[in-house]
Motif scaffolding. Structure first.
Motif, PDB file in Angstrom:
ATOM      1  N   GLU A 169       0.838  -1.338   0.014  1.00 41.81           N
ATOM      2  CA  GLU A 169       0.089  -0.063   0.181  1.00 41.81           C
ATOM      3  C   GLU A 169       0.868   1.128   0.069  1.00 41.81           C
ATOM      4  OE1 GLU A 169      -2.541  -0.200   3.353  1.00 41.81           O
ATOM      5  OE2 GLU A 169      -4.011  -1.594   2.423  1.00 41.81           O
ATOM      6  N   GLY A 170       1.913   1.278   0.949  1.00 45.00           N
ATOM      7  CA  GLY A 170       2.979   2.362   0.795  1.00 45.00           C
ATOM      8  C   GLY A 170       3.633   2.751  -0.335  1.00 45.00           C
ATOM      9  N   CYS A 171       3.847   1.518  -1.284  1.00 45.89           N
ATOM     10  CA  CYS A 171       4.816   1.608  -2.544  1.00 45.89           C
ATOM     11  C   CYS A 171       3.668   2.237  -3.555  1.00 45.89           C
ATOM     12  CB  CYS A 171       5.201   0.219  -2.773  1.00 45.89           C
ATOM     13  SG  CYS A 171       6.599  -0.126  -1.737  1.00 45.89           S
ATOM     14  N   LEU A 172       2.497   1.653  -3.616  1.00 43.18           N
ATOM     15  CA  LEU A 172       1.398   1.640  -4.610  1.00 43.18           C
ATOM     16  C   LEU A 172       1.051   3.267  -4.396  1.00 43.18           C
ATOM     17  CD1 LEU A 172      -0.475  -1.384  -4.887  1.00 43.18           C
ATOM     18  CD2 LEU A 172       1.342  -0.589  -6.472  1.00 43.18           C
ATOM     19  N   GLY A 173       1.092   3.885  -3.201  1.00 44.38           N
ATOM     20  CA  GLY A 173       0.493   5.374  -2.771  1.00 44.38           C
ATOM     21  C   GLY A 173       1.596   6.069  -3.374  1.00 44.38           C
ATOM     22  N   ARG A 174       2.965   5.783  -3.331  1.00 48.11           N
ATOM     23  CA  ARG A 174       3.812   6.642  -4.041  1.00 48.11           C
ATOM     24  C   ARG A 174       4.033   6.557  -5.457  1.00 48.11           C
ATOM     25  NH1 ARG A 174       7.563   8.729  -0.309  1.00 48.11           N
ATOM     26  NH2 ARG A 174       7.242   8.312   1.817  1.00 48.11           N
ATOM     27  N   ARG A 175       3.704   5.237  -6.003  1.00 48.49           N
ATOM     28  CA  ARG A 175       4.166   4.936  -7.183  1.00 48.49           C
ATOM     29  C   ARG A 175       2.920   3.830  -7.859  1.00 48.49           C
ATOM     30  NH1 ARG A 175       9.775   3.075 -10.010  1.00 48.49           N
ATOM     31  NH2 ARG A 175      10.150   5.254  -9.185  1.00 48.49           N
ATOM     32  N   PRO A 176       1.789   4.377  -8.237  1.00 51.54           N
ATOM     33  CA  PRO A 176       0.568   3.472  -8.582  1.00 51.54           C
ATOM     34  C   PRO A 176       1.441   2.460  -9.830  1.00 51.54           C
ATOM     35  CG  PRO A 176      -0.001   5.637  -8.559  1.00 51.54           C
ATOM     36  CD  PRO A 176       1.483   5.742  -8.501  1.00 51.54           C
ATOM     37  N   ALA A 177       0.937   1.366  -9.543  1.00 50.08           N
ATOM     38  CA  ALA A 177       1.214   0.288 -10.755  1.00 50.08           C
ATOM     39  C   ALA A 177       0.580   0.717 -11.942  1.00 50.08           C
ATOM     40  CB  ALA A 177       0.532  -1.126 -10.184  1.00 50.08           C
ATOM     41  N   ARG A 178       1.519   0.227 -12.913  1.00 55.11           N
ATOM     42  CA  ARG A 178       0.969   0.389 -14.433  1.00 55.11           C
ATOM     43  C   ARG A 178      -0.177  -0.408 -14.611  1.00 55.11           C
ATOM     44  NH1 ARG A 178       5.814  -0.265 -18.442  1.00 55.11           N
ATOM     45  NH2 ARG A 178       5.993  -2.193 -17.276  1.00 55.11           N
ATOM     46  N   ILE A 179      -0.162  -1.510 -14.337  1.00 57.75           N
ATOM     47  CA  ILE A 179      -1.317  -2.588 -14.379  1.00 57.75           C
ATOM     48  C   ILE A 179      -1.692  -3.129 -13.171  1.00 57.75           C
ATOM     49  CG2 ILE A 179      -2.027  -4.672 -15.626  1.00 57.75           C
ATOM     50  CD1 ILE A 179       0.225  -4.355 -17.368  1.00 57.75           C
ATOM     51  N   PRO A 180      -2.656  -2.205 -12.435  1.00 57.12           N
ATOM     52  CA  PRO A 180      -3.157  -2.624 -10.936  1.00 57.12           C
ATOM     53  C   PRO A 180      -4.036  -3.971 -10.834  1.00 57.12           C
ATOM     54  CG  PRO A 180      -4.403  -0.805 -11.730  1.00 57.12           C
ATOM     55  CD  PRO A 180      -3.582  -1.287 -13.032  1.00 57.12           C
ATOM     56  N   VAL A 181      -3.942  -4.382  -9.749  1.00 60.18           N
ATOM     57  CA  VAL A 181      -4.688  -5.776  -9.630  1.00 60.18           C
ATOM     58  C   VAL A 181      -6.196  -5.246  -9.186  1.00 60.18           C
ATOM     59  CG1 VAL A 181      -5.270  -7.466  -7.852  1.00 60.18           C
ATOM     60  CG2 VAL A 181      -2.984  -6.850  -8.581  1.00 60.18           C
ATOM     61  N   PRO A 182      -7.082  -5.755  -9.913  1.00 65.16           N
ATOM     62  CA  PRO A 182      -8.508  -5.577  -9.404  1.00 65.16           C
ATOM     63  C   PRO A 182      -8.613  -5.486  -8.120  1.00 65.16           C
ATOM     64  CG  PRO A 182      -8.401  -6.940 -11.498  1.00 65.16           C
ATOM     65  CD  PRO A 182      -6.899  -7.046 -10.939  1.00 65.16           C
ATOM     66  N   GLU A 183      -9.856  -4.621  -7.734  1.00 61.59           N
ATOM     67  CA  GLU A 183     -10.080  -4.589  -6.342  1.00 61.59           C
ATOM     68  C   GLU A 183     -10.662  -5.831  -5.800  1.00 61.59           C
ATOM     69  OE1 GLU A 183     -12.598  -1.506  -3.391  1.00 61.59           O
ATOM     70  OE2 GLU A 183     -12.793  -1.361  -5.385  1.00 61.59           O
ATOM     71  N   TRP A 184     -11.337  -6.424  -6.864  1.00 57.61           N
ATOM     72  CA  TRP A 184     -12.043  -7.746  -6.227  1.00 57.61           C
ATOM     73  C   TRP A 184     -11.100  -8.911  -6.376  1.00 57.61           C
ATOM     74  CZ3 TRP A 184     -11.458 -10.754 -10.449  1.00 57.61           C
ATOM     75  CH2 TRP A 184     -11.403 -10.455 -11.663  1.00 57.61           C
TER      76      TRP A 184
END
Length: 484
Positions: A169-184
């Motif tokens: 969460e901390g890493c993605l908050g600073r740099r969002p993933a180019r291909i994010p994992v779906p929330e579900w």
């Protein structure tokens, strides 16, 4: 006149041998060996025989020149005595170190280091002696020792299972993933990572440890299996989700006969079409084919497949959420199938942890809420199936299509909880608070254990109000959601 004769220049006299007798002069202290011994200094020396010396000879001779005193010969060194080695010397008592004198100010400044056990030995001894006499320093030492206890709390050496989630969460908050994992798909990704961490901590010596699985099939069913068989079961059922997305069976070489005797393919490798769709039958096929596979290999196969599932739905985009996953007698949308796999991954990890006495916490609250929501949405259909099978005790009522029917309020307390209104007469009927006939309240973790068949419906602690028959039917319908 008797006695020795005294001569003064020329008279004769003497003893028996004819020689003149001169008495010894005593020293002033009365001893004959004192400094007054010998002839007088004013008298000239006399020759034996009584003849007088000539005048020239009688003159006093000049004193001889002083000569150096002879060098005394040093005495020979005494030889040391030879020690008697037959008898050992008696041990000397060891002297205890005495504390160095310190003043009050110095000892008070050492209290902090003493509380941290950082003083030298003599300093610590001096402080402890001082504390027996000084009440103010003793109180200060107690306060410092209590403060040190707060600074050094005993923590578990095991890593927090949610550490990976927080780091991501901390890493993605600073740099969002180019291909994010779906929330579900997030709950399944998190629970698979937690189970993998548990397996790494246990090591290879626990793969044969017995694990007791329990579910509800009209009555409570229990089955004992090993840790390796539990992981093989998860791999088998997860492959049903991969089958929907066109993924191959993980490490098909491990299933040379397709999981079933006599059904080998032309290439000798298994395909998804060769394995049954029913979760229980598919698990039995995996057990038969992987009974000699080492535990570390089983873990690698399962983990590789879980990574492929998350990676595939991340690249697939939003359109993949509506695909249907066949579980034999029923189907689930892909997004719900991922929540179902997350729920089963958590429960079986809990089973393994209980078997080996390993602490294991529930999922994160937001992931737990999604799992509870899935069970609450599946309850109306499960209740309708039991009613059609004649397994319910509450009376049913036919409601017009599209109109609201009776409802039950399901209140889940604790982390991940919430309120759900469940339709009782028809799965498709809208449920509302206005038509509520019963109210059930229970803890979030206990509700999940009931849905997994780990708690019998009659023994779960619930707060209930309203129609008791309806409440009983809902509790049994919740337990019927469980399976191996």
């Amino acid at each position: 006149m008797s006695g020795p004769a005294f001569r003064d220049g020329g008279g004769q006299g003497g003893g028996d041998d004819g020689l003149p007798r001169v008495p010894h002069q005593r020293a002033q202290d009365g001893t004959p060996d004192g400094p007054g011994y010998g002839p007088r200094a004013s008298e000239p020396p006399r020759q034996p025989g009584g003849d007088e010396l000539p005048a020239a000879a009688a003159a006093p001779a000049p004193p001889p020149p002083p000569t150096a005193a002879p060098t005394p010969t040093p005495p020979e060194p005494a030889q040391p005595p030879v020690p008697d080695r037959s008898r050992r010397p008696a041990p000397q008592p060891r002297l205890q170190p005495q504390p160095q004198p310190y003043d009050h100010a110095t000892l008070k400044s050492l209290l902090g280091a003493w509380a941290l056990s950082a003083c030298a030995r003599d300093e610590a001894l001096a402080v402890e002696v001082h504390l027996t006499d000084c009440a103010s320093c003793a109180d200060e030492a107690l306060r410092l020792r209590d403060a040190v206890g707060l600074l050094h709390q005993e923590d578990s050496l095991d890593l927090d299972p949610l550490l990976r989630v927080r780091v991501l969460e901390g890493c993605l908050g600073r740099r969002p993933a180019r291909i994010p994992v779906p929330e579900w798909a997030g709950p399944y990704d998190a629970e698979a990572a937690r189970l993998d961490a548990l397996l790494r901590d246990l090591g290879g010596s626990y793969w044969k440890a017995p694990v007791e699985l329990q579910w509800f099939d009209g009555t409570t069913v229990r089955r004992r299996m090993t840790v390796g068989e539990v992981i093989s079961h998860l791999t088998a059922v997860d492959s049903l989700v991969g089958r929907t997305m066109g993924l191959p069976v993980p490490a098909a070489e491990a299933l040379p006969d397709g999981g079933q005797p006599g059904t080998a393919t032309r290439t000798g490798k298994a395909s998804t079409a060769d394995l049954p769709l029913d979760p229980w039958e598919r698990t039995a096929a995996y057990w038969s084919a992987q009974q000699d596979v080492p535990g570390a290999t089983l873990r690698s196969l399962w983990r590789e497949q879980s990574h492929n599932l998350v990676r595939t739905v991340s690249f697939a985009g939003r359109g993949a959420a509506g695909l249907d996953v066949a579980y034999g007698p029923f189907t689930l949308p892909l997004r719900d199938a991922f929540l179902d796999r997350a729920f089963e991954c958590w429960m079986h990890a809990w089973d393994i942890a209980e078997a080996v006495d390993y602490p294991y916490d529930p999922p994160a609250p937001r992931n737990l809420n999604r799992m509870i929501d899935l069970a609450a949405r599946m309850l109306p259909s499960a209740l309708a199936d039991r009613r059609r099978a004649g397994l319910t005790t509450s009376k049913s009522r036919l409601a017009p299509a599209g109109s609201p029917g009776r409802s039950l309020r399901l209140e889940i307390e604790g982390d991940g909880g919430g309120d759900w209104y469940l339709p009782l007469d028809s799965p498709g009927a809208p449920a509302s608070e206005k038509e509520m006939v019963a109210h059930v309240a229970m803890d979030s973790v206990e509700f999940c254990q009931l849905a997994a068949g780990h708690i019998e419906p009659e023994r779960i602690a619930v707060g209930q109000m309203g129609d008791r028959a309806v409440i009983r039917d809902v509790l049994f319908a919740t337990a019927s959601l469980s399976r191996l």
